[in-house]
Motif scaffolding. Sequence first.
Motif, short mmCIF file in Angstrom:
data_model
loop_
_atom_site.label_atom_id
_atom_site.label_comp_id
_atom_site.label_asym_id
_atom_site.label_seq_id
_atom_site.Cartn_x
_atom_site.Cartn_y
_atom_site.Cartn_z
N GLU B 25 0.86 -1.18 0.00
CA GLU B 25 0.00 0.00 0.00
C GLU B 25 0.90 1.24 0.00
OE1 GLU B 25 -2.89 -0.38 3.04
OE2 GLU B 25 -4.08 1.31 2.32
N ILE B 26 0.88 1.97 -1.11
CA ILE B 26 1.75 3.14 -1.23
C ILE B 26 0.88 4.39 -1.19
CG2 ILE B 26 3.35 4.37 -2.78
CD1 ILE B 26 4.15 1.63 -3.88
N SER B 27 1.34 5.36 -0.42
CA SER B 27 0.54 6.57 -0.28
C SER B 27 1.43 7.82 -0.35
CB SER B 27 -0.19 6.51 1.06
OG SER B 27 -0.86 7.71 1.29
N GLY B 28 1.09 8.71 -1.28
CA GLY B 28 1.77 10.01 -1.41
C GLY B 28 3.27 9.91 -1.61
N LEU B 29 3.70 8.93 -2.42
CA LEU B 29 5.13 8.69 -2.62
C LEU B 29 5.77 9.78 -3.49
CD1 LEU B 29 7.57 6.76 -2.25
CD2 LEU B 29 6.81 5.57 -4.29
N LYS B 30 6.85 10.35 -2.97
CA LYS B 30 7.60 11.37 -3.72
C LYS B 30 9.08 11.00 -3.74
CE LYS B 30 4.53 15.18 -2.67
NZ LYS B 30 4.33 16.45 -1.97
N LYS B 31 9.70 11.18 -4.91
CA LYS B 31 11.13 10.91 -5.01
C LYS B 31 11.75 11.85 -6.04
CE LYS B 31 15.09 8.86 -4.48
NZ LYS B 31 15.85 9.06 -3.25
N SER B 32 12.80 12.53 -5.64
CA SER B 32 13.51 13.43 -6.55
C SER B 32 14.98 13.06 -6.60
CB SER B 32 13.40 14.88 -6.07
OG SER B 32 12.06 15.26 -5.98
N PHE B 33 15.61 13.34 -7.73
CA PHE B 33 17.06 13.23 -7.86
C PHE B 33 17.57 14.63 -8.19
CE2 PHE B 33 15.50 8.98 -8.83
CZ PHE B 33 16.29 8.22 -7.98
N GLY B 34 18.14 15.30 -7.22
CA GLY B 34 18.55 16.69 -7.42
C GLY B 34 17.31 17.54 -7.65
N GLN B 35 17.33 18.26 -8.75
CA GLN B 35 16.19 19.14 -9.09
C GLN B 35 15.07 18.37 -9.81
OE1 GLN B 35 16.04 22.54 -8.24
NE2 GLN B 35 17.85 21.97 -7.06
N GLN B 36 15.39 17.15 -10.26
CA GLN B 36 14.42 16.39 -11.06
C GLN B 36 13.47 15.59 -10.17
OE1 GLN B 36 16.19 13.48 -13.64
NE2 GLN B 36 14.27 13.10 -14.73
N GLU B 37 12.19 15.94 -10.27
CA GLU B 37 11.17 15.26 -9.48
C GLU B 37 10.67 14.05 -10.28
OE1 GLU B 37 8.13 18.02 -8.45
OE2 GLU B 37 7.70 17.01 -6.55
N VAL B 53 0.23 -4.41 -13.59
CA VAL B 53 1.18 -3.94 -14.59
C VAL B 53 1.29 -2.42 -14.50
CG1 VAL B 53 1.57 -3.65 -17.07
CG2 VAL B 53 0.98 -5.89 -16.17
N VAL B 54 2.51 -1.91 -14.43
CA VAL B 54 2.72 -0.46 -14.43
C VAL B 54 3.32 -0.08 -15.77
CG1 VAL B 54 3.87 1.49 -13.30
CG2 VAL B 54 3.06 -0.44 -11.93
N LEU B 55 2.54 0.68 -16.54
CA LEU B 55 3.00 1.11 -17.86
C LEU B 55 3.51 2.54 -17.78
CD1 LEU B 55 0.03 -0.05 -20.15
CD2 LEU B 55 2.34 -0.99 -20.18
N GLY B 56 4.30 2.93 -18.73
CA GLY B 56 4.77 4.31 -18.77
C GLY B 56 5.97 4.45 -19.68
N LYS B 57 6.18 5.69 -20.10
CA LYS B 57 7.33 5.97 -20.98
C LYS B 57 8.62 5.77 -20.20
CE LYS B 57 6.73 10.23 -22.32
NZ LYS B 57 7.02 11.47 -23.05
N SER B 58 9.74 5.65 -20.92
CA SER B 58 11.03 5.61 -20.25
C SER B 58 11.23 6.92 -19.48
CB SER B 58 12.16 5.47 -21.27
OG SER B 58 12.01 4.26 -21.95
N GLY B 59 11.71 6.81 -18.27
CA GLY B 59 11.95 8.01 -17.45
C GLY B 59 10.72 8.50 -16.71
N SER B 60 9.64 7.71 -16.73
CA SER B 60 8.41 8.15 -16.04
C SER B 60 8.44 7.77 -14.55
CB SER B 60 7.18 7.57 -16.73
OG SER B 60 7.24 6.16 -16.74
N GLY B 61 9.47 7.06 -14.13
CA GLY B 61 9.60 6.74 -12.70
C GLY B 61 9.15 5.35 -12.32
N LYS B 62 8.96 4.47 -13.32
CA LYS B 62 8.46 3.11 -13.04
C LYS B 62 9.48 2.31 -12.21
CE LYS B 62 8.17 1.78 -17.39
NZ LYS B 62 8.82 2.86 -18.13
N SER B 63 10.73 2.29 -12.69
CA SER B 63 11.75 1.51 -11.98
C SER B 63 12.04 2.11 -10.60
CB SER B 63 13.04 1.46 -12.79
OG SER B 63 12.80 0.79 -14.00
N VAL B 64 12.00 3.44 -10.53
CA VAL B 64 12.24 4.11 -9.23
C VAL B 64 11.17 3.67 -8.23
CG1 VAL B 64 12.27 6.37 -8.08
CG2 VAL B 64 13.42 6.08 -10.27
N LEU B 65 9.94 3.53 -8.72
CA LEU B 65 8.82 3.11 -7.86
C LEU B 65 9.12 1.76 -7.20
CD1 LEU B 65 5.77 3.38 -6.98
CD2 LEU B 65 5.22 2.14 -9.07
#
Lengths: 282, 261
Positions: B25-37, B53-65
């Motif tokens: 259960e994930i709630s309000g998850l935020k992650k930034s690398f430097g200035q990039q949110e 399944v989590v879909l998304g373009k490359s760089g949309s934060g899927k792997s980070v999730l």
Amino acid sequence: MTDANKLGPRTNIKGFTAHHSFRLGNHAIAKTEEAGNFLTELADAFLFTVRVIRETFSGGFEFKEFLFQCFQVGYKSLPLISVTGIIMGLVLTIQSRPVLVDFGAVTKLPGMVAVSLIREMGPVITALICAGKIGSGMGAELGSMKVTEQIDAMEVSSTNPIKFLVVTRVLAATLMIPLLILFADGLGVMGSWAGANIKGDVSFVLFFSQAFSHVHFMDLLPAVVKSFFFGGIIGLVGCYKGYNAGRGTESVGIAANSAVVLASLLVIVVDMIAVQITDMLK
Amino acid sequence: MMSTIQPRAKSNETLPTGGSEPVIEISGLKKSFGQQEVLKNVSLKLFNGENLVVLGKSGSGKSVLIKCIVGLLNADAGTINVFGKDVNGISRKELTPLRQKIGFLFQSGALYDSMTVRQNLEFPMKRMKKDIKDKDLEDKIKEVLENVGLAEALDKMPSQLSGGMRKRISLARTIVVDPMIMLYDEPTTGLDPITSGEISSLIMDVQKKYKTSSIIITHDIKCARSTANRVIMLAEGEILKEGKIEDFENSTDPFIKSFFE
């Protein structure tokens, strides 16, 4: 008219224009950023070292991996170190002999070579060779593990990668490199005996008894102590550069290269400090 | 494309198709690398037994999730409850038992180059199940290798394996410790369509045989079609849409349509 107006427009004072001012500003910003990056790297390296020391004494030592790394660092470096050691003694003898003959001090040759090898040449040259072989190997291996997510895979397999990969390598280098240095010293003296026999005829026993009669405990102790530092530095720098490599394949090469450069530089610096300390203690 | 991104639908936030108990259960998850949110405000649930399944373009934060879920990255804000325990910011000691319940299939496979296939499979087993007997270990390794169809690769080095074989062995290494949750990071990337189909089938087999709940990160629509019980689309660090695969295929949103064409 004021004095300033007499000198002409402000932008032309002593040829210093707004363009120059802009370039100087950019240069200053770039230099500040470089200094900032250097300090950040220094802080990272310090924190990494602290973490490695903490993990070394925190229990759960990876003994099997440590033995494997001792084999990799020690046994697999033997051929290279053997050749280096023999050539070191041989060349030192061939170069020094004519000068000693001129001074009528050729009988001092074995002692001079042994003291030179044990005090300085053996530790430093062997450490530099190890920085090239072992430091770059660790940098490249850990760097490629980072790039291919093997370190992350280890982390999610409930394994502490610092303990498993770094502590074992640093300790193996700290323990094995002094042994390699002593081994190179011994072979260096044998190489020297071979060199002395090119233009002379000296028995093996006589040469060795002559050589080691000039070597005292205080020649050996500082050399052995600094060898442990050389080993620790080579292991730590190699692991630090590899563990903190970037994500691209290019960063593996950068990690290996910078590990060799930094480890070699630190070996020279530590040697200089060790020589000063030894000199003060005498 | 930027203007096509719509806020996430408010009604019926979750569409469980597995059990009703959320395992993550994930709630309000935020992650930034430097200035990039990278992740702006992500909330989702993974229900027991489902494939999300989590879909998304490359760089949309899927792997980070999924790296945040397994504690490889620390989130800047929000909570990530795995089996009721927040993994964000907990110590390694507390994280270890949770990680033993989670299998992570890396995009690159992440097989240990210096070890044989057998040693790759033994590595997590010996560390997570320290009291396991040699016979049980051997049997388990054979079982998982047979399950991924590579029993003959036992004593090969990773360098002797093809891309598809490496993915299979990597999957075997992940399931060898009987995880309850599987996180797949782009499992079919870099594989030919036939091998991709085989990997997708394996994902379904793992779900059935090991009763796992899975999050599958992908931008391979074929893989999504064959494995998804439920789909979430990430765009610019936020959840753009959530629903069944059919909802996405019938969507009129140009961004989603472009993904499925």
